[in-house]
Scaffold this active site. Structure first.
Site, PDB file in Angstrom:
ATOM      1  N   HIS A 169       0.844  -1.195   0.000  1.00 26.56           N
ATOM      2  CA  HIS A 169       0.000   0.000   0.000  1.00 26.56           C
ATOM      3  C   HIS A 169       0.878   1.244   0.000  1.00 26.56           C
ATOM      4  O   HIS A 169       1.815   1.351   0.797  1.00 26.56           O
ATOM      5  CB  HIS A 169      -0.899   0.025   1.240  1.00 26.56           C
ATOM      6  CG  HIS A 169      -1.589   1.340   1.449  1.00 26.56           C
ATOM      7  ND1 HIS A 169      -1.397   2.127   2.579  1.00 26.56           N
ATOM      8  CD2 HIS A 169      -2.464   2.034   0.661  1.00 26.56           C
ATOM      9  CE1 HIS A 169      -2.127   3.222   2.474  1.00 26.56           C
ATOM     10  NE2 HIS A 169      -2.778   3.201   1.339  1.00 26.56           N
ATOM     11  N   SER A 170       0.637   2.179  -0.920  1.00 30.44           N
ATOM     12  CA  SER A 170       1.312   3.465  -0.925  1.00 30.44           C
ATOM     13  C   SER A 170       2.835   3.290  -0.982  1.00 30.44           C
ATOM     14  O   SER A 170       3.346   2.743  -1.955  1.00 30.44           O
ATOM     15  CB  SER A 170       0.867   4.280   0.305  1.00 30.44           C
ATOM     16  OG  SER A 170       1.219   5.630   0.199  1.00 30.44           O
TER      17      SER A 170
END
Length: 284
Positions: A101-102
């Site tokens: 994520h990210s």
């Protein structure tokens, strides 16, 4: 969605990292990498919903219960990739999938591009490339980073009188999250200190990068990815407005409602992301 979670510590020689383990021992090996200033609890809602996977959700170096890098060291993307490889070596995983994520998605893409033979799948949530530089003078950028390093030595971390105040600060952070998401992150992110509570994350994580890749250099990692890749784009997140970049990516893309932390903010978002990734990994 509650499920027993195993807490482990992984001694890599150069650093010790903490992690959560999810799923059956015989499941497809997956290393899960959270976003900037988050921790392994980023996957507390998503991981239990994923089928057929053996997930090691790390606290990245400088985050959560993992150790900080030694004095004088920094938090370069290449160092995170090295940490992930060392984790895989310790677990005996020659090939493994990455769930990111990210910031964790950026690390995942770079590792899959650098060593495509090691990565079997890429499951990405609202992240692909690091911030890139256009025409900025690299000497000027290094000077800015060095000055920021010197200023950091005289700064003290914020101290909150109560845990609730620390949670409120995270809700209103640079990337806002829901109250429930902030509470989950606080479980392994807040620590008692004299006068109250402070976030465990290393202050050096907030320093600007001394170097940035050009857009072409960043895309070179994408072009070397050989495994199946699925990117979840949050409709109200960070990637949705970068339509030109999204059009260049050779990855499967799914746009889902929600913000940047859609997999963590609520159970509905976690369920949507899980349905997408269960199909991607072949366990619908």
């Amino acid at each position: 969605m509650s499920q027993p979670v195993e807490e482990v510590r992984l001694s890599l020689g150069h650093i010790e990292l903490a992690a959560h383990l999810f799923g059956p021992h015989e499941g497809l090996p997956v290393i899960a990498l959270h976003g900037w200033l988050d921790n392994a609890n980023s996957f507390a809602r998503l991981a239990p919903r994923l089928k057929g996977l053996r997930i090691v959700a790390l606290d990245l170096a400088g985050h959560g219960y993992s150790e900080h890098r030694p004095p004088g060291a920094s938090y370069a993307l290449a160092d995170y990739a090295h940490d992930v490889l060392r984790v895989a070596e310790q677990l005996g995983w020659q090939r493994f999938a990455l769930l990111g994520h990210s910031l964790g998605a950026v690390i995942s893409v770079q590792l899959a591009g650098a060593l495509p033979e090691r990565v079997s799948h890429l499951a990405l949530i609202d992240g692909v490339l690091p911030p890139t530089a256009a025409e900025q003078d690299p000497a000027e950028r290094l000077g800015m980073a060095l000055r920021a390093q010197l200023r950091l030595e005289g700064k003290r971390k914020s101290v909150y009188a109560t845990q609730a105040q620390g949670v409120e600060a995270r809700i209103k952070g640079m990337v806002a999250v829901s109250r429930e998401a902030a509470q989950l992150l606080a479980q392994r992110g807040l620590m008692p200190v004299p006068g109250g509570y402070s976030w465990r994350s290393d202050s050096r994580l907030t320093l600007p990068s001394p170097q940035r890749l050009s857009q072409a250099q960043a895309m070179a990692f994408v072009k070397r990815v050989q495994c199946p890749a699925c990117l979840v784009v949050a409709a109200d997140g960070m990637l949705a407005r970068h339509t030109q970049l999204l059009e260049q990516l050779p990855f499967e893309q799914v746009v889902l409602p929600g913000g940047h932390h859609l997999h963590l903010n609520d159970e509905g978002g976690a369920a949507l992301v899980a349905d997408c990734f269960n199909r991607f990994f072949g366990f619908p």
